[in-house]
Design a protein around this motif. Structure first.
Motif, PDB file in Angstrom:
ATOM      1  N   LEU A  65       0.827  -1.202   0.000  1.00 27.33           N
ATOM      2  CA  LEU A  65       0.000   0.000   0.000  1.00 27.33           C
ATOM      3  C   LEU A  65       0.860   1.250   0.000  1.00 27.33           C
ATOM      4  O   LEU A  65       0.608   2.201  -0.754  1.00 27.33           O
ATOM      5  N   PHE A  66       1.926   1.227   0.804  1.00 25.95           N
ATOM      6  CA  PHE A  66       2.756   2.420   0.949  1.00 25.95           C
ATOM      7  C   PHE A  66       3.871   2.504  -0.088  1.00 25.95           C
ATOM      8  O   PHE A  66       4.714   3.397  -0.030  1.00 25.95           O
ATOM      9  N   ASP A  67       3.844   1.614  -1.058  1.00 28.39           N
ATOM     10  CA  ASP A  67       4.725   1.730  -2.217  1.00 28.39           C
ATOM     11  C   ASP A  67       4.106   2.611  -3.292  1.00 28.39           C
ATOM     12  O   ASP A  67       4.776   2.984  -4.259  1.00 28.39           O
ATOM     13  N   TYR A  68       2.819   2.917  -3.154  1.00 23.78           N
ATOM     14  CA  TYR A  68       2.088   3.636  -4.196  1.00 23.78           C
ATOM     15  C   TYR A  68       1.651   5.009  -3.703  1.00 23.78           C
ATOM     16  O   TYR A  68       1.249   5.183  -2.553  1.00 23.78           O
ATOM     17  N   LEU A  69       1.696   5.975  -4.618  1.00 24.15           N
ATOM     18  CA  LEU A  69       1.170   7.306  -4.335  1.00 24.15           C
ATOM     19  C   LEU A  69      -0.350   7.282  -4.432  1.00 24.15           C
ATOM     20  O   LEU A  69      -0.902   6.559  -5.260  1.00 24.15           O
ATOM     21  N   PRO A  70      -1.050   8.046  -3.585  1.00 24.50           N
ATOM     22  CA  PRO A  70      -0.502   9.021  -2.639  1.00 24.50           C
ATOM     23  C   PRO A  70      -0.158   8.446  -1.266  1.00 24.50           C
ATOM     24  O   PRO A  70       0.366   9.148  -0.412  1.00 24.50           O
ATOM     25  N   PHE A  71      -0.464   7.157  -1.040  1.00 20.63           N
ATOM     26  CA  PHE A  71      -0.295   6.585   0.297  1.00 20.63           C
ATOM     27  C   PHE A  71       1.158   6.611   0.756  1.00 20.63           C
ATOM     28  O   PHE A  71       1.426   6.746   1.949  1.00 20.63           O
ATOM     29  N   LYS A  72       2.081   6.517  -0.184  1.00 19.88           N
ATOM     30  CA  LYS A  72       3.509   6.542   0.153  1.00 19.88           C
ATOM     31  C   LYS A  72       3.861   7.819   0.910  1.00 19.88           C
ATOM     32  O   LYS A  72       4.619   7.791   1.889  1.00 19.88           O
TER      33      LYS A  72
END
Length: 374
Positions: A54-61
């Motif tokens: 999940l945190f590899d992708y924007l905007p979640f990163k």
């Protein structure tokens, strides 16, 4: 506990995965298991994998610090009971999340250990005012699962609509009162929901042609319909999981984050003899895009800092207002009509003269006396 346990749940074993702060000011992603048998270690491994994904992708990163992630291994009193294969699945998820997390700040994700690839995401609804998400027939050993999870997270968390075309029976069409923020039947440029992202020289509708793959426009085909429904971009995670979220979907997701979480995590005041210090602790994106402005009576006196010292001598006698304004200036958001990315706090201040009753230029015990009204 935030709620009371009901009869269906025997116990819940919580394991923190990525905890960044208080559940009261975080988006709490709660993973629950389906069809894992007794394989708790595999379930925890899968939950950790999807959290990192999940945190590899924007905007979640960029907004990782705004989220908590936890696994919840659920033991039912009835061993035959399951989340998906029951009409009470929403209520069961309600029970698990509601026992441990605040109602409007939780995203429930049921991971299903199945040999069939598939998924399903739900909007805001019956799940404690939060988000109801079920991964139906998800193949946990398939690399595609990571991307499917992101797509479903877009549905369940951001209430993003499908950007596939069709025809696809059962999906929404132009006559269904489209309410998804990334899907529209509108073709008038000035009425399109994402008009701030459309350049003046972009044709409307926008040709479904790779020549326009890097622009935001109005592309025909969305909501399972090949006509009458339009999407913002040529490709996007909500259309094809091989691609990241487009600029419009990123904006929607960031606004959703700020519907749940505030950038001011805490605030406090230190009162001294001649100086008062106002403090805020901020939730910062990475990279940090927060702009901080401190104001006294509407006039900016400091910026870019987390605290403000106000000296007694700097204020005239009377009432004043100290205010801090925190604004997320991220380029991900061009349209924020509800001012979700702006958080303010203010404190009333009264500066009163010291009681130099004997007018000797000093405030001391000589200025005070006892008076008895006999």
């Amino acid at each position: 506990a935030y709620g009371q346990e009901r009869i269906a749940i025997a116990s819940t074993e919580l394991t923190p995965i990525a905890m960044t702060g208080s559940a009261d000011n975080r988006i709490n992603v709660v993973f629950m298991q389906e069809a894992y048998g007794i394989n708790k270690s595999q379930f925890l491994s899968d939950a950790k994998m999807l959290t990192e994904n999940l945190f590899d992708y924007l905007p979640f990163k960029n907004y990782r610090s705004y989220f908590n992630s936890v696994s919840a291994w659920v033991n039912f009193k009835d061993a035959k009971l399951a989340f998906v294969d029951t009409l009470q699945k929403d209520d069961l998820v309600n029970q698990v999340v509601g026992m441990h997390f605040p109602k409007p700040k939780s995203v429930a994700v049921v991971l299903i250990n199945s040999s069939r690839l598939g998924s399903g995401g739900g909007p805001e609804g019956s799940l404690i005012g939060g988000v109801n998400m079920f991964g139906d027939y998800v193949l946990r050993t398939d690399e595609e699962w990571k991307k499917v999870f992101l797509h479903e997270f877009g549905h369940g968390f951001g209430w993003l609509g499908e950007e596939y075309d069709g025809p696809w029976t059962g999906r929404y069409g132009p006559d269904d009162g489209i309410t998804f923020p990334n899907v529209t039947a509108e073709t008038r440029r000035d009425k399109i929901r994402w008009k701030r992202w459309i350049e003046s020289d972009t044709p409307i509708p926008t040709p479904n042609d790779p020549a326009y793959k890097d622009v935001i426009g109005l592309f025909l085909g969305a909501g399972g319909q090949s006509s009458g429904c339009y999407r913002p971009s040529y490709q996007c995670m909500m259309r094809n999981t091989a691609y990241p979220f487009c600029a419009v979907c990123r904006e929607i997701l960031v606004r959703k984050i700020y519907q749940i979480v505030t950038s001011i995590d805490s605030a406090w005041v230190n009162v001294g003899e001649t100086v008062t210090t106002f403090n805020v602790n901020l939730l910062k994106p990475e990279p940090n895009t927060l702009a901080v402005s401190w104001q006294i009576d509407g006039k900016e006196v400091a910026s870019g800092v987390n605290s403000l010292q106000v000296f007694e001598s700097s204020l005239s006698y009377g009432k004043h207002t100290v205010k801090v304004v925190v604004r997320d200036t991220t380029s991900f958001v061009r349209d924020d009509p509800q001012k979700l990315l702006v958080k303010t706090m203010e404190w009333p201040v009264v500066n009163s003269p010291k009681p130099d009753f004997n007018r000797d230029g000093a405030v001391n015990m000589a200025d005070f006396f006892l008076f008895a009204d006999a």
